[in-house]
Structure formats: C-alpha cells, structure tokens
Design an enzyme around this catalytic site. Sequence first.
Site: not given
Ligand code: NAP
Length: 244
Positions: A167, A171
């Site tokens: 991860y 990133k």
């Molecule tokens: P999340 O709730 O797990 O949502 C992830 C989204 O990405 C979902 O819509 C998922 O679709 C989609 N996805 C995953 N693999 C995919 C693929 N191969 N093709 C198309 N869509 C795909 O996570 P989140 O926390 O909202 O994360 C959003 C972004 O923020 C990510 O890039 C994550 O790394 C980043 N981020 C999050 C945090 C945190 O604390 N939450 C911190 C730093 C960075 P499905 O529903 O179909 O699985």
Amino acid sequence: MQTPKDRIALVTGANKGIGFEIARQLGQEGHHILVGARDRGRGQTAVAELGSKGFAARFVQIDLTKLDTIAGAAADIEAHEGRLDILINNAGSTSSGDGSPGAASLEAVRNTFDTNFFGTLAVTQAMLPLLKRSASGRIVNLSSGLDSLTQTGDPSSEFAEFRFIGYGASKAALNMLTVQLAAELKDSGIKVNSADPGYTATDLNGRRGRQTIPEGAAAAVRLALMPDEGPTGGFFNASGPQPW
Ligand code: NAP
C-alpha cells in the site's frame, strides 16, 4: 480567476466512501458528476442517490484492473460529454496479504500496485486527451500519509508504526506520477496534485479512521476546484502542504 461552475468531473471508485462524498460535494457545487464504479449495480445506486438530491450524475463503468473498461469509459465520455474538466483518481485498495517488507506476500503487493498505481496510471493516460480539451483541467490523485517517505521514516510520526509495503509503496509511486505529470503538463493549464484525506472511517480500514468521510473528502475537493493560480505538482491534506 475562479474556476467556473458546471464542470465535468469523473470520480473513480465513487460508489462509496470518500469517492462518493467527493462526488456529492462536487454535485452540491453544481458540477456534472461521472460516477466511476466497477460494479454497475453499486454505481447506479450511487447515481440514483445523487440524482435524488438534484445533482447531475451519470454512471461510467470503470475497473482499474481491466484495461478494456478504462478504454470503454474514455470512449463513453468522448461520445457523451466530449471533454473532462476534473479527474479524481480516488479508487484504491488494500490487500489482505500486505504487511511489513519482511513478511508481505508478493502477490498481495502486486495486486495492490495493479489497482493503486498501474490502474490509476492507465486511467490517467486514457483521460488525458479529454482533459486537454478543458479550459482548466484538474487531476487529483488520492494518496496517503502512509506513503510519505518523510513521515514513515520519522520514528516520532504516527505513520511510522504502519508497515504495509504494498500500500505505502504503491501510493508513493502514485506521488511520483503526480510530480512527473505536473511537470509534463505545466504549459497545458492542467494542474496535477496529490491529496491525503487523513485517517478516515471507511470500509478500507474497517471504519477505524478518526475522521468523518466529509472531512476525508475536503482536501481532494479543494484541489479539484482551485482557481488557475493554484499549485501543481504538490501534496496536500486539508490543512495544507505535506512532506513527500
Ligand atoms: P473504500 O470505502 O474502500 O472505497 C474504495 C473505492 O475504490 C470503492 O468504490 C471501490 O469499489 C473502489 N475500487 C477498489 N478497487 C477498484 C478497482 N479495481 N476498480 C475500480 N474501483 C475500485 O475506501 P476509501 O477510504 O473511500 O478510499 C478512497 C481513496 O482514499 C483510496 O485511494 C484510498 O487509498 C485513499 N485513502 C483513504 C484513507 C482512509 O483513511 N480511508 C486514507 C488515505 C488514503 P468497490 O465498492 O466495487 O469495491
């Protein structure tokens, strides 16, 4: 000059979590949302929810690990909208075999890179011709504090204890895309930046994050809507610039 209303924005992974909230906030500002999702049902449910609030939203099927869907999404946008103003590279994933460098499964690391880096690069390349038709294009890459080399290497940082080599490295590679692409596009009007949402309660971390989802969406939305005088090639959270 302020960025005009009524811009066309593609948000990948917009069916839930931070991506859905970014789409909602952009919709609230009057922009036209293309809800990128790999699953048609989940994507259309999100479109219906945005539509019920009066926002303009349309489903675009896009799976970052399937190149044909990425090409199909670009062709779909070309046919319907003819350009793109904002690309939010939000979709991202973790893998259960990821972990510390000495123990992580290589397959899990590869899978994580497939989505977070190779998939995002493929989407960006496919959408660039459409973004180049915008008067002021914006690309925002959803990065993470966990990829900051400075913070990971600082034993006093809250990020030092997290060791997920797939991860974090995927990133960090995404951040390199931000820097190189910003330089490549410096005369085009397209701004490219990385956004760190902060540790946000979503499915990605079993809802353990300390921030709300609207708080997690804030940095990306700000970068998407910033005026033409704004920065390019940087890394920001909701408070401001972050160390790489
Ligand atoms: P999340 O709730 O797990 O949502 C992830 C989204 O990405 C979902 O819509 C998922 O679709 C989609 N996805 C995953 N693999 C995919 C693929 N191969 N093709 C198309 N869509 C795909 O996570 P989140 O926390 O909202 O994360 C959003 C972004 O923020 C990510 O890039 C994550 O790394 C980043 N981020 C999050 C945090 C945190 O604390 N939450 C911190 C730093 C960075 P499905 O529903 O179909 O699985």
